[in-house]
Design a protein around this motif. Sequence first.
Motif, PDB file in Angstrom:
ATOM      1  N   ILE A  46     -13.981  11.413   7.089  1.00  8.44           N
ATOM      2  CA  ILE A  46     -14.472  10.305   8.226  1.00  8.44           C
ATOM      3  C   ILE A  46     -13.172  10.389   9.409  1.00  8.44           C
ATOM      4  CG2 ILE A  46     -15.831   8.888   6.915  1.00  8.44           C
ATOM      5  CD1 ILE A  46     -13.654   6.691   7.112  1.00  8.44           C
ATOM      6  N   PHE A  47     -13.713  10.238  10.594  1.00  2.68           N
ATOM      7  CA  PHE A  47     -12.981  10.180  11.830  1.00  2.68           C
ATOM      8  C   PHE A  47     -12.539   8.687  12.075  1.00  2.68           C
ATOM      9  CE2 PHE A  47     -15.485  13.878  12.414  1.00  2.68           C
ATOM     10  CZ  PHE A  47     -14.505  14.890  12.662  1.00  2.68           C
ATOM     11  N   VAL A  48     -11.031   8.537  12.061  1.00  4.02           N
ATOM     12  CA  VAL A  48     -10.352   7.260  12.160  1.00  4.02           C
ATOM     13  C   VAL A  48      -9.490   7.102  13.468  1.00  4.02           C
ATOM     14  CG1 VAL A  48      -8.932   5.650  11.107  1.00  4.02           C
ATOM     15  CG2 VAL A  48     -10.469   7.225   9.574  1.00  4.02           C
ATOM     16  N   PRO A  49      -9.718   6.190  14.391  1.00  3.12           N
ATOM     17  CA  PRO A  49      -8.933   5.938  15.365  1.00  3.12           C
ATOM     18  C   PRO A  49      -7.647   5.453  15.117  1.00  3.12           C
ATOM     19  CG  PRO A  49     -10.655   4.244  15.262  1.00  3.12           C
ATOM     20  CD  PRO A  49     -10.606   5.301  14.240  1.00  3.12           C
ATOM     21  N   PHE A  50      -6.602   6.059  15.833  1.00  2.00           N
ATOM     22  CA  PHE A  50      -5.166   5.391  15.489  1.00  2.00           C
ATOM     23  C   PHE A  50      -4.580   5.148  16.989  1.00  2.00           C
ATOM     24  CE2 PHE A  50      -5.748   7.718  11.635  1.00  2.00           C
ATOM     25  CZ  PHE A  50      -5.098   7.031  10.935  1.00  2.00           C
ATOM     26  N   PHE A  51      -4.001   3.992  17.190  1.00  2.00           N
ATOM     27  CA  PHE A  51      -3.471   3.853  18.648  1.00  2.00           C
ATOM     28  C   PHE A  51      -1.973   3.973  18.762  1.00  2.00           C
ATOM     29  CE2 PHE A  51      -7.199   1.238  17.370  1.00  2.00           C
ATOM     30  CZ  PHE A  51      -8.000   1.590  18.342  1.00  2.00           C
ATOM     31  N   LEU A  52      -1.720   4.692  19.928  1.00  4.14           N
ATOM     32  CA  LEU A  52      -0.320   4.957  20.106  1.00  4.14           C
ATOM     33  C   LEU A  52       0.408   3.908  20.746  1.00  4.14           C
ATOM     34  CD1 LEU A  52      -0.902   8.779  21.111  1.00  4.14           C
ATOM     35  CD2 LEU A  52      -0.623   7.755  18.957  1.00  4.14           C
ATOM     36  N   THR A  53       1.795   3.773  20.286  1.00  9.57           N
ATOM     37  CA  THR A  53       2.477   2.905  20.933  1.00  9.57           C
ATOM     38  C   THR A  53       3.817   3.362  21.833  1.00  9.57           C
ATOM     39  OG1 THR A  53       3.952   2.518  18.859  1.00  9.57           O
ATOM     40  CG2 THR A  53       2.258   1.028  19.138  1.00  9.57           C
ATOM     41  N   ASN A  54       3.778   4.651  21.420  1.00 10.72           N
ATOM     42  CA  ASN A  54       4.751   5.559  22.350  1.00 10.72           C
ATOM     43  C   ASN A  54       4.413   7.046  22.393  1.00 10.72           C
ATOM     44  OD1 ASN A  54       6.963   5.635  23.899  1.00 10.72           O
ATOM     45  ND2 ASN A  54       8.483   6.227  22.437  1.00 10.72           N
ATOM     46  N   VAL A  55       4.640   7.437  23.224  1.00  7.40           N
ATOM     47  CA  VAL A  55       4.576   9.051  23.557  1.00  7.40           C
ATOM     48  C   VAL A  55       5.678   9.640  24.321  1.00  7.40           C
ATOM     49  CG1 VAL A  55       3.192  10.958  24.199  1.00  7.40           C
ATOM     50  CG2 VAL A  55       2.014   9.118  23.319  1.00  7.40           C
ATOM     51  N   ARG A  56       6.103  10.516  23.781  1.00  6.54           N
ATOM     52  CA  ARG A  56       7.625  11.351  24.704  1.00  6.54           C
ATOM     53  C   ARG A  56       7.391  12.721  24.440  1.00  6.54           C
ATOM     54  NH1 ARG A  56      12.808  11.163  22.012  1.00  6.54           N
ATOM     55  NH2 ARG A  56      12.440  10.445  19.826  1.00  6.54           N
ATOM     56  N   PRO A  57       7.806  13.571  25.316  1.00  8.83           N
ATOM     57  CA  PRO A  57       7.953  14.815  24.894  1.00  8.83           C
ATOM     58  C   PRO A  57       9.017  15.190  24.223  1.00  8.83           C
ATOM     59  CG  PRO A  57       8.638  14.317  27.419  1.00  8.83           C
ATOM     60  CD  PRO A  57       8.145  13.135  26.695  1.00  8.83           C
ATOM     61  N   LYS A  58       8.793  16.227  23.447  1.00  8.86           N
ATOM     62  CA  LYS A  58       9.781  16.986  22.749  1.00  8.86           C
ATOM     63  C   LYS A  58      10.210  18.274  23.185  1.00  8.86           C
ATOM     64  CE  LYS A  58      11.322  17.991  17.878  1.00  8.86           C
ATOM     65  NZ  LYS A  58      10.765  18.421  16.469  1.00  8.86           N
ATOM     66  N   SER A  59       9.115  19.062  23.467  1.00  6.38           N
ATOM     67  CA  SER A  59       9.222  20.421  23.799  1.00  6.38           C
ATOM     68  C   SER A  59       8.074  20.798  24.884  1.00  6.38           C
ATOM     69  CB  SER A  59       9.391  21.423  23.108  1.00  6.38           C
ATOM     70  OG  SER A  59       8.183  21.688  22.184  1.00  6.38           O
ATOM     71  N   SER A  60       7.892  21.913  25.380  1.00  5.23           N
ATOM     72  CA  SER A  60       6.615  22.318  26.300  1.00  5.23           C
ATOM     73  C   SER A  60       5.580  22.125  25.419  1.00  5.23           C
ATOM     74  CB  SER A  60       7.046  23.780  27.068  1.00  5.23           C
ATOM     75  OG  SER A  60       6.899  24.640  26.051  1.00  5.23           O
ATOM     76  N   THR A  62       5.280  20.385  22.182  1.00  2.00           N
ATOM     77  CA  THR A  62       5.392  19.381  21.197  1.00  2.00           C
ATOM     78  C   THR A  62       5.565  17.877  21.983  1.00  2.00           C
ATOM     79  OG1 THR A  62       7.495  19.855  20.570  1.00  2.00           O
ATOM     80  CG2 THR A  62       5.777  20.848  19.232  1.00  2.00           C
ATOM     81  N   ASP A  63       5.061  17.127  21.559  1.00  2.00           N
ATOM     82  CA  ASP A  63       5.389  15.637  21.711  1.00  2.00           C
ATOM     83  C   ASP A  63       5.998  14.641  20.537  1.00  2.00           C
ATOM     84  OD1 ASP A  63       4.693  15.908  24.482  1.00  2.00           O
ATOM     85  OD2 ASP A  63       2.949  14.722  24.561  1.00  2.00           O
ATOM     86  N   LEU A  64       6.358  13.906  20.614  1.00  2.00           N
ATOM     87  CA  LEU A  64       6.669  12.693  19.584  1.00  2.00           C
ATOM     88  C   LEU A  64       6.021  11.454  19.840  1.00  2.00           C
ATOM     89  CD1 LEU A  64      10.612  13.103  19.347  1.00  2.00           C
ATOM     90  CD2 LEU A  64       8.898  14.074  17.638  1.00  2.00           C
ATOM     91  N   ILE A  65       5.125  11.249  18.916  1.00  2.00           N
ATOM     92  CA  ILE A  65       4.131   9.884  19.044  1.00  2.00           C
ATOM     93  C   ILE A  65       4.653   8.851  18.050  1.00  2.00           C
ATOM     94  CG2 ILE A  65       2.365  11.035  19.968  1.00  2.00           C
ATOM     95  CD1 ILE A  65       1.125  10.901  17.003  1.00  2.00           C
ATOM     96  N   THR A  66       4.489   7.483  18.522  1.00  2.00           N
ATOM     97  CA  THR A  66       4.629   6.358  17.538  1.00  2.00           C
ATOM     98  C   THR A  66       3.249   5.809  17.200  1.00  2.00           C
ATOM     99  OG1 THR A  66       7.026   6.229  18.274  1.00  2.00           O
ATOM    100  CG2 THR A  66       6.017   4.369  16.860  1.00  2.00           C
ATOM    101  N   ILE A  67       2.793   5.647  16.222  1.00  2.00           N
ATOM    102  CA  ILE A  67       1.458   5.164  15.850  1.00  2.00           C
ATOM    103  C   ILE A  67       1.549   3.723  15.278  1.00  2.00           C
ATOM    104  CG2 ILE A  67      -0.726   5.353  14.497  1.00  2.00           C
ATOM    105  CD1 ILE A  67      -0.100   8.430  14.261  1.00  2.00           C
ATOM    106  N   ASP A  68       0.917   2.716  16.106  1.00  2.00           N
ATOM    107  CA  ASP A  68       0.899   1.221  15.620  1.00  2.00           C
ATOM    108  C   ASP A  68       0.508   1.243  14.157  1.00  2.00           C
ATOM    109  OD1 ASP A  68       0.639  -1.325  15.926  1.00  2.00           O
ATOM    110  OD2 ASP A  68      -1.240  -1.464  16.176  1.00  2.00           O
ATOM    111  N   GLY A  69       1.517   0.430  13.549  1.00  2.00           N
ATOM    112  CA  GLY A  69       1.297   0.255  12.175  1.00  2.00           C
ATOM    113  C   GLY A  69       2.158   1.201  11.189  1.00  2.00           C
ATOM    114  N   ILE A  70       2.572   2.436  11.876  1.00  2.44           N
ATOM    115  CA  ILE A  70       3.245   3.598  11.060  1.00  2.44           C
ATOM    116  C   ILE A  70       4.724   3.193  11.412  1.00  2.44           C
ATOM    117  CG2 ILE A  70       3.744   5.853  10.779  1.00  2.44           C
ATOM    118  CD1 ILE A  70       0.844   4.764   9.986  1.00  2.44           C
ATOM    119  N   ASP A  71       5.590   2.696  10.474  1.00  2.00           N
ATOM    120  CA  ASP A  71       6.834   2.372  10.930  1.00  2.00           C
ATOM    121  C   ASP A  71       8.157   3.127  10.127  1.00  2.00           C
ATOM    122  OD1 ASP A  71       6.574   1.101   8.657  1.00  2.00           O
ATOM    123  OD2 ASP A  71       6.957  -1.110   9.618  1.00  2.00           O
TER     124      ASP A  71
END
Length: 173
Positions: A46-60, A62-71
């Motif tokens: 099933i398709f599950v939504p995840f909410f991002l609390t932070n997104v920052r570039p890592k390379s051209s 790739t990005d680094l993301i932080t997902i709400d609730g994943i710590d």
Amino acid sequence: MIRENELKCVGKLLKPHGINGEITVLLTEDVDLAQFSCIVLRLDGIFVPFFLTNVRPKSSETDLITIDGIDNEIAAATLCGNDVFAKKDELPEAEGDADGFYAADLIGFSIVDNDKNLGKITGIDDTTENYLFIIEKADGSRGLIPVADEFITGIDEHQRVISMNLPEGLADL
């Protein structure tokens, strides 16, 4: 409920980054993850939504993301390996793409050139500068057809048929 036809794959979760739950995302589309209300992952079918609390570039690519609730890295690792989807209605419209079609949306459509059925689109070859439809012909062989607006004369969404006017010999490739 989120349906697959409402989504477009925009990347893949690769691996945890550090110990605070950040995840490296390989982007397969030119998008800014921060612009989306959420990202969507397919978990247990099933398709599950995840909410991002932070997104920052890592390379051209790739990005680094932080997902709400994943710590932490353990929770992050459980999500890695999944494709990342975005809601199609939140994607920026491609230049010259007034109908909102993406080449990948046309997989499964048949291609007809001057009333001759060439085959069914089974994939998209995006390894070259010009995208190509990968088609399966009636005899089971594969062919390549350029994804080019100048060759497409019509798209029938209901019949799932793309009408084309290809230069002579191009359909034989």
